[in-house]
Design a protein around this motif. Structure first.
Motif, PDB file in Angstrom:
ATOM      1  N   VAL A  75       0.825  -1.216   0.000  1.00 37.64           N
ATOM      2  CA  VAL A  75       0.000   0.000   0.000  1.00 37.64           C
ATOM      3  C   VAL A  75       0.855   1.259   0.000  1.00 37.64           C
ATOM      4  N   LEU A  76       2.153   1.123   0.354  1.00 38.54           N
ATOM      5  CA  LEU A  76       3.056   2.275   0.317  1.00 38.54           C
ATOM      6  C   LEU A  76       3.785   2.329  -1.024  1.00 38.54           C
ATOM      7  N   ALA A  77       3.331   1.493  -1.982  1.00 36.23           N
ATOM      8  CA  ALA A  77       3.964   1.406  -3.298  1.00 36.23           C
ATOM      9  C   ALA A  77       5.389   0.869  -3.217  1.00 36.23           C
ATOM     10  N   VAL A  78       5.689   0.160  -2.119  1.00 36.21           N
ATOM     11  CA  VAL A  78       6.976  -0.534  -2.040  1.00 36.21           C
ATOM     12  C   VAL A  78       6.906  -1.726  -2.983  1.00 36.21           C
ATOM     13  N   ARG A  79       7.943  -1.903  -3.788  1.00 41.72           N
ATOM     14  CA  ARG A  79       7.836  -2.882  -4.871  1.00 41.72           C
ATOM     15  C   ARG A  79       8.173  -4.299  -4.402  1.00 41.72           C
ATOM     16  N   ASP A  80       7.349  -4.803  -3.475  1.00 40.57           N
ATOM     17  CA  ASP A  80       7.481  -6.206  -3.074  1.00 40.57           C
ATOM     18  C   ASP A  80       6.675  -7.070  -4.049  1.00 40.57           C
ATOM     19  N   ILE A  81       6.618  -8.374  -3.817  1.00 38.07           N
ATOM     20  CA  ILE A  81       5.955  -9.218  -4.815  1.00 38.07           C
ATOM     21  C   ILE A  81       4.470  -8.894  -4.947  1.00 38.07           C
ATOM     22  N   THR A  82       3.837  -8.500  -3.849  1.00 38.38           N
ATOM     23  CA  THR A  82       2.413  -8.168  -3.943  1.00 38.38           C
ATOM     24  C   THR A  82       2.189  -6.949  -4.845  1.00 38.38           C
ATOM     25  N   GLN A  83       2.981  -5.911  -4.613  1.00 37.22           N
ATOM     26  CA  GLN A  83       2.848  -4.689  -5.392  1.00 37.22           C
ATOM     27  C   GLN A  83       3.125  -4.963  -6.870  1.00 37.22           C
ATOM     28  N   ILE A  84       4.152  -5.757  -7.133  1.00 37.03           N
ATOM     29  CA  ILE A  84       4.510  -6.023  -8.526  1.00 37.03           C
ATOM     30  C   ILE A  84       3.432  -6.867  -9.195  1.00 37.03           C
ATOM     31  N   ALA A  85       2.852  -7.813  -8.416  1.00 33.00           N
ATOM     32  CA  ALA A  85       1.767  -8.619  -8.970  1.00 33.00           C
ATOM     33  C   ALA A  85       0.577  -7.722  -9.311  1.00 33.00           C
ATOM     34  N   ARG A  86       0.295  -6.740  -8.426  1.00 31.63           N
ATOM     35  CA  ARG A  86      -0.803  -5.807  -8.711  1.00 31.63           C
ATOM     36  C   ARG A  86      -0.520  -5.026  -9.991  1.00 31.63           C
ATOM     37  N   LEU A  87       0.736  -4.554 -10.097  1.00 35.15           N
ATOM     38  CA  LEU A  87       1.115  -3.814 -11.292  1.00 35.15           C
ATOM     39  C   LEU A  87       0.917  -4.672 -12.541  1.00 35.15           C
ATOM     40  N   TYR A  88       1.383  -5.928 -12.428  1.00 35.71           N
ATOM     41  CA  TYR A  88       1.313  -6.816 -13.589  1.00 35.71           C
ATOM     42  C   TYR A  88      -0.137  -7.080 -13.977  1.00 35.71           C
ATOM     43  N   ALA A  89      -0.954  -7.348 -12.932  1.00 36.39           N
ATOM     44  CA  ALA A  89      -2.368  -7.641 -13.204  1.00 36.39           C
ATOM     45  C   ALA A  89      -3.051  -6.428 -13.835  1.00 36.39           C
ATOM     46  N   GLY A  90      -2.756  -5.250 -13.288  1.00 35.74           N
ATOM     47  CA  GLY A  90      -3.391  -4.038 -13.779  1.00 35.74           C
ATOM     48  C   GLY A  90      -2.994  -3.726 -15.210  1.00 35.74           C
ATOM     49  N   ARG A  91      -1.774  -4.055 -15.536  1.00 33.85           N
ATOM     50  CA  ARG A  91      -1.267  -3.700 -16.858  1.00 33.85           C
ATOM     51  C   ARG A  91      -1.707  -4.724 -17.914  1.00 33.85           C
ATOM     52  N   SER A  92      -1.673  -6.018 -17.527  1.00 31.80           N
ATOM     53  CA  SER A  92      -1.934  -7.067 -18.525  1.00 31.80           C
ATOM     54  C   SER A  92      -3.365  -7.600 -18.473  1.00 31.80           C
ATOM     55  N   PHE A  93      -4.103  -7.232 -17.452  1.00 30.17           N
ATOM     56  CA  PHE A  93      -5.450  -7.768 -17.197  1.00 30.17           C
ATOM     57  C   PHE A  93      -5.451  -9.269 -16.976  1.00 30.17           C
ATOM     58  N   GLN A  94      -4.267  -9.857 -16.696  1.00 27.75           N
ATOM     59  CA  GLN A  94      -4.226 -11.294 -16.439  1.00 27.75           C
ATOM     60  C   GLN A  94      -4.279 -11.521 -14.935  1.00 27.75           C
ATOM     61  N   TYR A  95      -5.463 -11.284 -14.377  1.00 33.46           N
ATOM     62  CA  TYR A  95      -5.619 -11.363 -12.914  1.00 33.46           C
ATOM     63  C   TYR A  95      -5.350 -12.768 -12.388  1.00 33.46           C
ATOM     64  N   GLN A  96      -5.956 -13.770 -13.054  1.00 31.50           N
ATOM     65  CA  GLN A  96      -5.747 -15.151 -12.599  1.00 31.50           C
ATOM     66  C   GLN A  96      -4.273 -15.485 -12.512  1.00 31.50           C
ATOM     67  N   GLU A  97      -3.559 -15.261 -13.609  1.00 32.22           N
ATOM     68  CA  GLU A  97      -2.144 -15.620 -13.665  1.00 32.22           C
ATOM     69  C   GLU A  97      -1.373 -14.897 -12.562  1.00 32.22           C
ATOM     70  N   ALA A  98      -1.644 -13.593 -12.429  1.00 28.88           N
ATOM     71  CA  ALA A  98      -0.876 -12.790 -11.468  1.00 28.88           C
ATOM     72  C   ALA A  98      -1.100 -13.273 -10.030  1.00 28.88           C
ATOM     73  N   TYR A  99      -2.378 -13.415  -9.646  1.00 31.26           N
ATOM     74  CA  TYR A  99      -2.639 -13.673  -8.232  1.00 31.26           C
ATOM     75  C   TYR A  99      -2.459 -15.139  -7.857  1.00 31.26           C
ATOM     76  N   ILE A 100      -2.685 -16.066  -8.794  1.00 36.02           N
ATOM     77  CA  ILE A 100      -2.370 -17.468  -8.480  1.00 36.02           C
ATOM     78  C   ILE A 100      -0.863 -17.609  -8.261  1.00 36.02           C
ATOM     79  N   THR A 101      -0.100 -17.021  -9.170  1.00 31.76           N
ATOM     80  CA  THR A 101       1.353 -17.097  -9.032  1.00 31.76           C
ATOM     81  C   THR A 101       1.795 -16.478  -7.709  1.00 31.76           C
ATOM     82  N   LEU A 102       1.214 -15.323  -7.392  1.00 26.20           N
ATOM     83  CA  LEU A 102       1.598 -14.627  -6.151  1.00 26.20           C
ATOM     84  C   LEU A 102       1.290 -15.498  -4.928  1.00 26.20           C
ATOM     85  N   ALA A 103       0.083 -16.056  -4.890  1.00 24.99           N
ATOM     86  CA  ALA A 103      -0.311 -16.879  -3.740  1.00 24.99           C
ATOM     87  C   ALA A 103       0.617 -18.069  -3.588  1.00 24.99           C
TER      88      ALA A 103
END
Lengths: 295, 248
Positions: free
Chosen positions: A240-268
C-alpha cells in the motif's frame, strides 16, 4: 518432556507382530497427509509455469519483487526482535516508568489494525519526526551551533524512502507482538533461577544474560518462528506504500496485462512456497533443540 | 555488633508479607565456624530468616550484619556480600542449560573474574569434595536428585564463601538420597565452615549443630546446644514440636 507420539515411537524389531501392526497404523494416522496437497499444488504450479506462457510471464515479472519482500521481512524482524526484547524486559521491570512505557507501547500497537499502523507510521509518524529534526536544526542554528543545525535541517521527507518507512512500520508493529512473546518466555523460567544467580552475587543483568534469557529464548523459539512466518505474510501490506514487493509487482502486472488469474495465483503460490519451507525449517530447528535437551 | 568473631548478627529483624508477620523481631548471633541448625513447623519463618541473611528477601525492619558489615539496599554491596555467602536451595536451582562444570564455573568467572583455567580447577576440586567429579560434563537433568544437590553445594563452595546457607536441602529428595547429601554437609561442618541450616533432619542437628534454634510464628522460641535441646527442652512449645516429630 511433552513429545508427539510419532517421534518417540521406535519401530518394533519383530515384523508381522501385533506391535508392528499397531506401529504402522499409528504412523499412517499421524503422517502429514496435508503435505500431499501441498505437493500437488507445487507440481501443478511448476508444470504450469514451465509450459504455460502467460503464467511464465507472470512469474518472471513478479519474481523481481522477491528481494524486496525477503529483505524487508528479514531487516524488520531483526529490529522487531531488539525492540521486542527491550519492551519485554520493560514489561517485567520493577521500574515504574519503563514498565508503563512498555505497556503503553504494546497496548497502542495491539489496538490498531496493522494496515492503519503502516499508513500512520509511514505517512504521519516519519514526516513528523523529520519535521521535528528540522525545527531542532533551526533551534541549533539560532543558538550558534551552525554545524549540527545545518545537518539537522538538511533532513528531508523524501530522504526517507518508502522501503525504509515500511521497515520502520513493520518493526514497530511486530516489536509489540514479540515483546509479549519474550515476556512470557522470561516469566516461564522459575523464580529459583533468578534467586540462585543473585545468591551467587550476579547482578540482575548478568542473571538475565547468562541464566534467564538463554532458557527463555529457547522456550519461545517456536513462537518466534511463527511470528517470522506471519511477518513474511504481513509484509505484503507494505504494497500500500507502493513498495515494490511481490504483492505490489503482482498488482502492477495484473493491472497492466489484465491477467488477474495468472498474477494472483502465481503470487499466492509464491507466498505459500516460502511459508511452507520456513515452517519445515522451524520444525527442524525445534527437533534439534529437543534432542539437545535430552542429552 | 562488630566483634571480629561474629559472622552474622541479626537484630530485631522483622519481615511482613501482606497480612503475615513472617519474622516478628528475631535477634540471632552466629559466630565464625559455628553450625546453627534452625528447626520449626512450616510457616514459622525459618526459610524467611535464612533468605533475609543474603537479602533474597528484603527485610521490613531491623539490622543485619555479615562479617562486621551492615547490610544496606545498595546493590553493589549486596552483590558483593552475596558472592561471599553460599546458598543451597530446597529445589537445587541448578542452571539446566549449562553443564555441571559450567554451573560451577560461571559465577566464578563473571562475578569474581577468575580465569577460566583456575575456575575449572577450582570446580573440579569442589566436585571431588562432594564425590561426583565424573559428572562434570553432564547436564543437571541427567543426574539424580542427590547428585544435583551435591552439585549445588559444589557450586556454592566454589565461590569460596565465608558462610553457607542451607534452605531445607534434603526436603525435595527421595529418602535413599538424603544420606549422601547429609554426609557432604557433615564433612563441611567438620571442616569448620560457618553454616546456617534450615532442616527437618534431627539426626543432622544432633551430629553437626553447635546450636539448635527453634522457631515458631516468626520468633525464636528456644536456642540451645543440641544435647540440652533434645534432652530437656525448656519451652512447652518446643516439647510439643519435638514429641510430634520424634515419637512416631
Amino acid at each position: 518432556m511433552a513429545q508427539s507420539v510419532s517421534t518417540s515411537t521406535r519401530p518394533p524389531s519383530i515384523r508381522n507382530s501385533p506391535e508392528f501392526r499397531e506401529y504402522i497404523l499409528l504412523k499412517i494416522k499421524t503422517a502429514p497427509w496435508w503435505l500431499i496437497g501441498i505437493a500437488i499444488i507445487a507440481v501443478i504450479t511448476a508444470v504450469t509455469i514451465a509450459t504455460n506462457q502467460p503464467f511464465q510471464d507472470a512469474f518472471l515479472f513478479i519474481k523481481a519483487g522477491l528481494g524486496v519482500t525477503i529483505s524487508t521481512t528479514l531487516i524488520a524482524f531483526v529490529f522487531a526482535m531488539v525492540l521486542g526484547l527491550l519492551t519485554g524486559l520493560g514489561r517485567i521491570s520493577n521500574n515504574t516508568f519503563f514498565r508503563n512505557l512498555a505497556t503503553l507501547y504494546v497496548e497502542i500497537i495491539r489496538g490498531i489494525p496493522m494496515l492503519v499502523l503502516i499508513f500512520f507510521i509511514a505517512l504521519v509518524g516519519v514526516p513528523a519526526i523529520v519535521a521535528g529534526f528540522k525545527s531542532l536544526g533551526v533551534w541549533f542554528t539560532e543558538n550558534g551551533m551552525i554545524g549540527i543545525g545545518a545537518w539537522l535541517s538538511g533532513f528531508k521527507n523524501n530522504a526517507v524512502p518508502m522501503n525504509t518507512r515500511a521497515i520502520i512500520a513493520l518493526s514497530f508493529t511486530y516489536g509489540a507482538f514479540l515483546a509479549e512473546i519474550f515476556r512470557a518466555g522470561i516469566q516461564s523460567i522459575g523464580r529459583g533461577q533468578m534467586e540462585a544467580a543473585r545468591s551467587q552475587g550476579m547482578s540482575y543483568w548478568q542473571a538475565m544474560r547468562y541464566i534467564i534469557l538463554p532458557q527463555a529464548i529457547r522456550n519461545v523459539l517456536p513462537a518466534l518462528g511463527n511470528d517470522f512466518i506471519s511477518m513474511l505474510k504481513d509484509s505484503s501490506l507494505v504494497s500500500v506504500l507502493a513498495v515494490r514487493d511481490i504483492t505490489q509487482i503482482a498488482r502492477l502486472y495484473a493491472g497492466r496485462s489484465f491477467q488477474y488469474q495468472e498474477a494472483y495465483i502465481t503470487l499466492a503460490v509464491m507466498y505459500l512456497t516460502m511459508t511452507v519451507l520456513l515452517s519445515f525449517l522451524m520444525k527442524f530447528i525445534e527437533k534439534r533443540i529437543q534432542k539437545n535437551e535430552q542429552r | 555488633m562488630n566483634s571480629a568473631e561474629n559472622m552474622v548478627v541479626l537484630q530485631n529483624l522483622k519481615k511482613h508479607f501482606t497480612g503475615i508477620e513472617a519474622l516478628d523481631g528475631v535477634s540471632l548471633t552466629v559466630k565464625k565456624g559455628q553450625v546453627i541448625v534452625i528447626i520449626g513447623p512450616s510457616g514459622s519463618g525459618k526459610s524467611t530468616l535464612l533468605r533475609c541473611v543474603n537479602q533474597l528477601e528484603e527485610k521490613s525492619s531491623g539490622e543485619i550484619w555479615v562479617d562486621g558489615e551492615r547490610l544496606t539496599r545498595n546493590s553493589k554491596q549486596l552483590d558483593k556480600v552475596r558472592s561471599e555467602i553460599g546458598m543451597v536451595f530446597q529445589h537445587f536451582n541448578l542452571y539446566p542449560h549449562l553443564t555441571v562444570l559450567e554451573n560451577i564455573t560461571l559465577a566464578q568467572r563473571i562475578v569474581k573474574k577468575i580465569s577460566k583455567q583456575l575456575a575449572i580447577e577450582n570446580a573440579m576440586a569442589q566436585l571431588k569434595r562432594v564425590g561426583i567429579e565424573e559428572k562434570a560434563d553432564k547436564f543437571p537433568a541427567q543426574l539424580s536428585g542427590g547428585q544435583q544437590q551435591r552439585v549445588a553445594i559444589a557450586r556454592a563452595l566454589a565461590m569460596n564463601p565465608k558462610l553457607m546457607l542451607f534452605d531445607e536441602p534434603t526436603s525435595a529428595l527421595d529418602p535413599e538420597m538424603i544420606k549422601e547429601v547429609l554426609e557432604v554437609m557433615l564433612d563441611l561442618a567438620k571442616a569448620g565452615i560457618t553454616m546456617i541450616v534450615v532442616t527437618h533432619e534431627m539426626g543432622f542437628a544432633r551430629a553437626a549443630a553447635d546450636e539448635v534454634v527453634f522457631m515458631d510464628k516468626g520468633q525464636i522460641v528456644e536456642q540451645a546446644i543440641p544435647a540440652d535441646f533434645f534432652a530437656n527442652p525448656k519451652q512447652e512449645r518446643t516439647r510439643l514440636f519435638l514429641s510430634q516429630i520424634l515419637n512416631h
